[in-house]
Scaffold this motif. Structure first.
Motif, PDB file in Angstrom:
ATOM      1  N   ILE A  40       0.833  -1.205   0.000  1.00 51.97           N
ATOM      2  CA  ILE A  40       0.000   0.000   0.000  1.00 51.97           C
ATOM      3  C   ILE A  40       0.864   1.251   0.000  1.00 51.97           C
ATOM      4  O   ILE A  40       0.607   2.219  -0.720  1.00 51.97           O
ATOM      5  N   GLY A  41       1.916   1.233   0.827  1.00 50.38           N
ATOM      6  CA  GLY A  41       2.804   2.398   0.902  1.00 50.38           C
ATOM      7  C   GLY A  41       3.511   2.680  -0.414  1.00 50.38           C
ATOM      8  O   GLY A  41       3.616   3.834  -0.852  1.00 50.38           O
ATOM      9  N   LEU A  42       4.007   1.626  -1.060  1.00 47.20           N
ATOM     10  CA  LEU A  42       4.701   1.805  -2.332  1.00 47.20           C
ATOM     11  C   LEU A  42       3.760   2.368  -3.394  1.00 47.20           C
ATOM     12  O   LEU A  42       4.156   3.186  -4.224  1.00 47.20           O
ATOM     13  N   ALA A  43       2.511   1.922  -3.395  1.00 44.12           N
ATOM     14  CA  ALA A  43       1.565   2.360  -4.421  1.00 44.12           C
ATOM     15  C   ALA A  43       1.006   3.747  -4.162  1.00 44.12           C
ATOM     16  O   ALA A  43       0.842   4.543  -5.097  1.00 44.12           O
ATOM     17  N   ALA A  78      -1.283   5.498   2.970  1.00 38.33           N
ATOM     18  CA  ALA A  78      -1.182   4.157   3.546  1.00 38.33           C
ATOM     19  C   ALA A  78      -1.566   4.151   5.021  1.00 38.33           C
ATOM     20  O   ALA A  78      -2.326   3.287   5.475  1.00 38.33           O
ATOM     21  N   LEU A  79      -1.048   5.117   5.776  1.00 42.22           N
ATOM     22  CA  LEU A  79      -1.358   5.158   7.211  1.00 42.22           C
ATOM     23  C   LEU A  79      -2.839   5.425   7.456  1.00 42.22           C
ATOM     24  O   LEU A  79      -3.447   4.849   8.367  1.00 42.22           O
ATOM     25  N   TYR A 106       7.548   9.986   2.091  1.00 43.84           N
ATOM     26  CA  TYR A 106       7.484   9.144   0.902  1.00 43.84           C
ATOM     27  C   TYR A 106       6.149   9.331   0.180  1.00 43.84           C
ATOM     28  O   TYR A 106       5.075   9.224   0.781  1.00 43.84           O
ATOM     29  N   ALA A 107       6.205   9.589  -1.136  1.00 42.14           N
ATOM     30  CA  ALA A 107       5.006   9.955  -1.899  1.00 42.14           C
ATOM     31  C   ALA A 107       4.392   8.795  -2.669  1.00 42.14           C
ATOM     32  O   ALA A 107       3.307   8.941  -3.236  1.00 42.14           O
ATOM     33  N   GLY A 108       5.061   7.658  -2.745  1.00 36.90           N
ATOM     34  CA  GLY A 108       4.525   6.541  -3.510  1.00 36.90           C
ATOM     35  C   GLY A 108       4.920   6.621  -4.969  1.00 36.90           C
ATOM     36  O   GLY A 108       5.542   7.581  -5.421  1.00 36.90           O
ATOM     37  N   THR A 109       4.521   5.605  -5.735  1.00 36.52           N
ATOM     38  CA  THR A 109       4.945   5.536  -7.132  1.00 36.52           C
ATOM     39  C   THR A 109       4.320   6.608  -8.007  1.00 36.52           C
ATOM     40  O   THR A 109       4.879   6.948  -9.051  1.00 36.52           O
ATOM     41  N   ALA A 138       2.031  -0.661   9.461  1.00 40.62           N
ATOM     42  CA  ALA A 138       2.767   0.603   9.436  1.00 40.62           C
ATOM     43  C   ALA A 138       4.277   0.357   9.439  1.00 40.62           C
ATOM     44  O   ALA A 138       5.038   1.052   8.739  1.00 40.62           O
ATOM     45  N   ILE A 139       4.710  -0.646  10.205  1.00 43.42           N
ATOM     46  CA  ILE A 139       6.135  -1.006  10.201  1.00 43.42           C
ATOM     47  C   ILE A 139       6.549  -1.485   8.813  1.00 43.42           C
ATOM     48  O   ILE A 139       7.656  -1.197   8.332  1.00 43.42           O
ATOM     49  N   GLY A 140       5.654  -2.213   8.141  1.00 43.84           N
ATOM     50  CA  GLY A 140       5.937  -2.668   6.790  1.00 43.84           C
ATOM     51  C   GLY A 140       6.183  -1.506   5.839  1.00 43.84           C
ATOM     52  O   GLY A 140       7.085  -1.557   4.988  1.00 43.84           O
ATOM     53  N   VAL A 141       5.395  -0.434   5.975  1.00 48.02           N
ATOM     54  CA  VAL A 141       5.627   0.770   5.159  1.00 48.02           C
ATOM     55  C   VAL A 141       6.989   1.368   5.500  1.00 48.02           C
ATOM     56  O   VAL A 141       7.778   1.720   4.607  1.00 48.02           O
ATOM     57  N   PHE A 142       7.272   1.475   6.792  1.00 49.41           N
ATOM     58  CA  PHE A 142       8.535   2.062   7.249  1.00 49.41           C
ATOM     59  C   PHE A 142       9.733   1.297   6.697  1.00 49.41           C
ATOM     60  O   PHE A 142      10.676   1.887   6.144  1.00 49.41           O
ATOM     61  N   LEU A 143       9.719  -0.036   6.833  1.00 51.01           N
ATOM     62  CA  LEU A 143      10.846  -0.846   6.373  1.00 51.01           C
ATOM     63  C   LEU A 143      10.967  -0.824   4.852  1.00 51.01           C
ATOM     64  O   LEU A 143      12.082  -0.857   4.307  1.00 51.01           O
ATOM     65  N   ALA A 144       9.831  -0.761   4.150  1.00 49.80           N
ATOM     66  CA  ALA A 144       9.884  -0.686   2.689  1.00 49.80           C
ATOM     67  C   ALA A 144      10.556   0.608   2.236  1.00 49.80           C
ATOM     68  O   ALA A 144      11.393   0.612   1.327  1.00 49.80           O
ATOM     69  N   VAL A 145      10.195   1.722   2.879  1.00 49.23           N
ATOM     70  CA  VAL A 145      10.817   3.013   2.538  1.00 49.23           C
ATOM     71  C   VAL A 145      12.305   2.983   2.877  1.00 49.23           C
ATOM     72  O   VAL A 145      13.145   3.512   2.127  1.00 49.23           O
ATOM     73  N   TYR A 146      12.648   2.356   3.982  1.00 42.41           N
ATOM     74  CA  TYR A 146      14.059   2.231   4.370  1.00 42.41           C
ATOM     75  C   TYR A 146      14.842   1.447   3.315  1.00 42.41           C
ATOM     76  O   TYR A 146      15.947   1.834   2.921  1.00 42.41           O
ATOM     77  N   ILE A 147      14.265   0.335   2.828  1.00 40.67           N
ATOM     78  CA  ILE A 147      14.952  -0.478   1.819  1.00 40.67           C
ATOM     79  C   ILE A 147      15.094   0.280   0.504  1.00 40.67           C
ATOM     80  O   ILE A 147      16.120   0.200  -0.174  1.00 40.67           O
ATOM     81  N   ILE A 148      14.064   1.041   0.140  1.00 39.64           N
ATOM     82  CA  ILE A 148      14.132   1.820  -1.106  1.00 39.64           C
ATOM     83  C   ILE A 148      15.327   2.768  -1.072  1.00 39.64           C
ATOM     84  O   ILE A 148      16.060   2.918  -2.058  1.00 39.64           O
ATOM     85  N   ALA A 149      15.545   3.393   0.084  1.00 41.68           N
ATOM     86  CA  ALA A 149      16.671   4.320   0.208  1.00 41.68           C
ATOM     87  C   ALA A 149      18.005   3.587   0.164  1.00 41.68           C
ATOM     88  O   ALA A 149      19.026   4.151  -0.262  1.00 41.68           O
ATOM     89  N   GLU A 150      17.990   2.300   0.598  1.00 40.81           N
ATOM     90  CA  GLU A 150      19.239   1.550   0.668  1.00 40.81           C
ATOM     91  C   GLU A 150      19.579   0.820  -0.639  1.00 40.81           C
ATOM     92  O   GLU A 150      20.694   0.921  -1.140  1.00 40.81           O
TER      93      GLU A 150
END
Length: 554
Positions: free
Chosen positions: A71-74, A80-81, A215-218, A284-296
């Motif tokens: 949801i966060g990525l899209a 998402a929140l 994070y704004a999404g795709t 919500a943690i899933g959104v957080f970790l996804a954004v973290y991975i995108i940056a990494e």
């Protein structure tokens, strides 16, 4: 009919003897976990907190992290929140009356559904919906575990799917006794592995929080959008049927008394609708970790929990321990939830099959059926089109849960057209009650049509809202139109002993079923049509000739 049947005087005719032989296997298998039936007080030996811990152990699944990430990525963090919060509120409100009824009257969600607007055969529809929920989420969790086994051990995905499926079979055979031990002992380890990396990242790199919130999404727009929120909420609401798995444990709650009422209510709220609080936090943690991975490392691996926790552990630990810990977390989580999925799914399939065919083939048959469906989904790579499956499924799940919750909250307590206490025994209920069946079919049918753009692109995101609103409005309307006449086929079960004790709990007075010769407590038996004796609910379900089923009251 006397309160104490004269069993010594009963001479069983041939049909009864056949029924006794045909139900012997069923009786022996269901006495461990009371498949298909009321859970008696003599079996419910756990404290409220042990039941609650066992029930909450079943929500250790990793799917929440994938759902939140997707949801966060899209749609971006803000949308998402909000989507997660909207879904959590709906799930909590609808889950509360269901959890209360399961814990208070010691029956599962299928038995609750029968007497809350659907009828004896009408609830077969919703049993299939619930069984589908269990194998869909089993497949999702199995896919996540296979990803972990591939990364950690190099197993090909197809073999990982098979391993994740077969390993739960020994654990799910023994019902509540084994599951309570498994969930209680593994929960502290799971919590530590899940929460530890998040706390470390926030404490050592506050910039991760800023990137997460921005994070704004795709689509790159970033602003809050109603359609995006509702589309995301629809995916989250696919989890609304999780309350059925919670009730599969809550039905083993001890009787509610003046002495234990505080701990009883705490356990019911925490392990019933309260499961969604932890579920929403995980999303919500899933959104957080996804954004973290995108940056990494980029977005390709962001929805996979094994990758999320691998990179999180990598930031706080030596490299040699990172992968084993990430794999351990995924495996523990998968085992904790998928024993519940396999267990609850087998109950749902068995309930449906036994009612329709009047045969009990054994719960283990349906453990294997459920696992077969799940394995097929995994091999078809359901993980790659996860949001589509969950978005479609949520319409059916919402329509069902909202219909039953509305019947309990409005039809029972406000309109008083639905019997206050739930009824589930054959002979006491009509085969089909139009109140629940019509409401469910209309709500799910129209919302699915909206989901597939049949009513236009503009309305498509509103399909979960439509499912909830239609079910909420139609359920009391149908009760008023039918004047509540299709809830009870008869109100007297032919036994003088009261169903409830002085505290309003199901009576613990025991009777011997004259067909299977086993002892069952008062709520699980009725008088027999052809004998001066009682018959248990399962023997009624498997009675092919109808010799034992009481007639409709005139």
């Amino acid at each position: 009919m006397s309160a104490e049947p004269r069993l010594a005087e009963v001479a069983e005719p041939e049909p009864a003897q056949e029924a006794a032989r045909g139900t012997d296997q069923a009786v022996q298998e269901t006495l461990e976990d009371y498949t298909l039936r009321f859970a008696p007080r003599s079996y419910r030996r756990w404290t409220p907190m042990v039941v609650a811990t066992t029930a909450l152990g079943g929500i250790a699944y990793m799917a929440d992290f994938s759902i939140g990430a997707g949801i966060g990525l899209a749609h971006g963090t803000g949308n998402a929140l909000l989507a997660i919060a909207v879904a959590a509120v709906v799930i909590f409100v609808t889950g509360f009356p269901l959890a209360y009824y399961g814990a208070r009257y010691n029956i599962d969600l299928d038995l609750i559904t029968r007497g809350s607007g659907f009828g004896y055969f009408g609830s077969v529809l919703t049993s299939v919906i619930f069984a589908s929920f269990t194998f869909i989420f089993f497949a999702l969790e199995g896919s996540i575990m296979a990803q972990g086994l591939k990364l950690g051990l190099g197993l090909p995905l197809w073999l990982g799917y098979l391993v994740s499926t077969l390993m739960v079979i020994p654990l799910v055979i023994y019902g509540m006794s084994a599951l309570s031990k498994l969930q209680v002992w593994t929960t502290p380890v799971w919590l530590l592995l899940m929460v530890g990396p998040l706390v470390y990242l926030v404490a050592t790199d506050p910039g991760t929080v800023d990137r997460f919130l921005a994070y704004a999404g795709t689509d790159g727009e970033g602003g809050v959008n109603t359609a995006s929120v509702l589309l995301g909420a629809g995916v989250c609401l696919s989890l609304i049927a999780q309350i059925g798995e919670q009730i599969d444990y809550l039905r083993f709650m001890p009787p509610k008394t003046e002495a234990n009422k505080r701990s009883w209510w705490t356990a019911v709220v925490m392990a019933g609708p309260g499961w969604v609080v932890l579920g929403a936090l995980k999303q919500a943690i899933g959104v957080f970790l996804a954004v973290y991975i995108i940056a990494e490392v980029g977005a390709s691996a962001a929805p996979e929990p094994i990758q999320q926790f691998k990179h999180a552990f990598d930031a706080m630990m030596p490299s040699w321990i990172v992968l084993p810990l990430a794999v351990a977390l995924v495996v523990i989580s998968q085992i904790k939830i998928n024993v519940t999925n396999a267990y609850s799914g087998s109950l749902a399939w068995t309930n449906s099959f036994t009612r329709v065919t009047k045969r009990y083939p054994g719960r283990m048959v349906f453990v294997l059926v459920n696992l077969g469906f799940a394995l097929a989904l995994m091999e078809a790579d359901m993980f790659s089109f996860l949001n589509g499956i969950l978005g479609f499924y949520s319409n059916c799940a919402i329509a069902w849960v909202v219909t039953v919750a509305t019947d309990i909250g409005i039809n029972k307590y406000v309109l008083k057209l639905s019997p206050h206490a739930p009824e589930f025994r054959r002979g006491m209920l009509y085969a089909v009650n139009p109140v629940g069946v019509v409401s469910f079919v209309a709500a799910s049918g129209l919302s699915i049509a909206m989901y597939f753009h049949a009513l236009g692109d503009t309305l498509q995101p509103y399909s979960p809202v439509a499912a909830a609103v239609i079910a909420f409005v139609l359920t009391p309307l149908m009760a008023v139109v039918t004047k509540g006449r299709y809830y009870l086929r008869r109100s007297d079960d032919g036994i003088a002993e009261p169903l409830w004790d002085e505290d309003g709990n199901p009576s613990a007075v025991a009777y011997e079923c004259h067909v299977c010769r086993q002892q069952f407590e008062r709520p699980d038996v009725t008088a027999c049509l052809t004998h001066d004796a009682v018959v248990c609910s399962l023997c009624l379900s498997t009675d092919k000739t109808g010799d034992h089923v009481l007639p409709a009251a005139v």
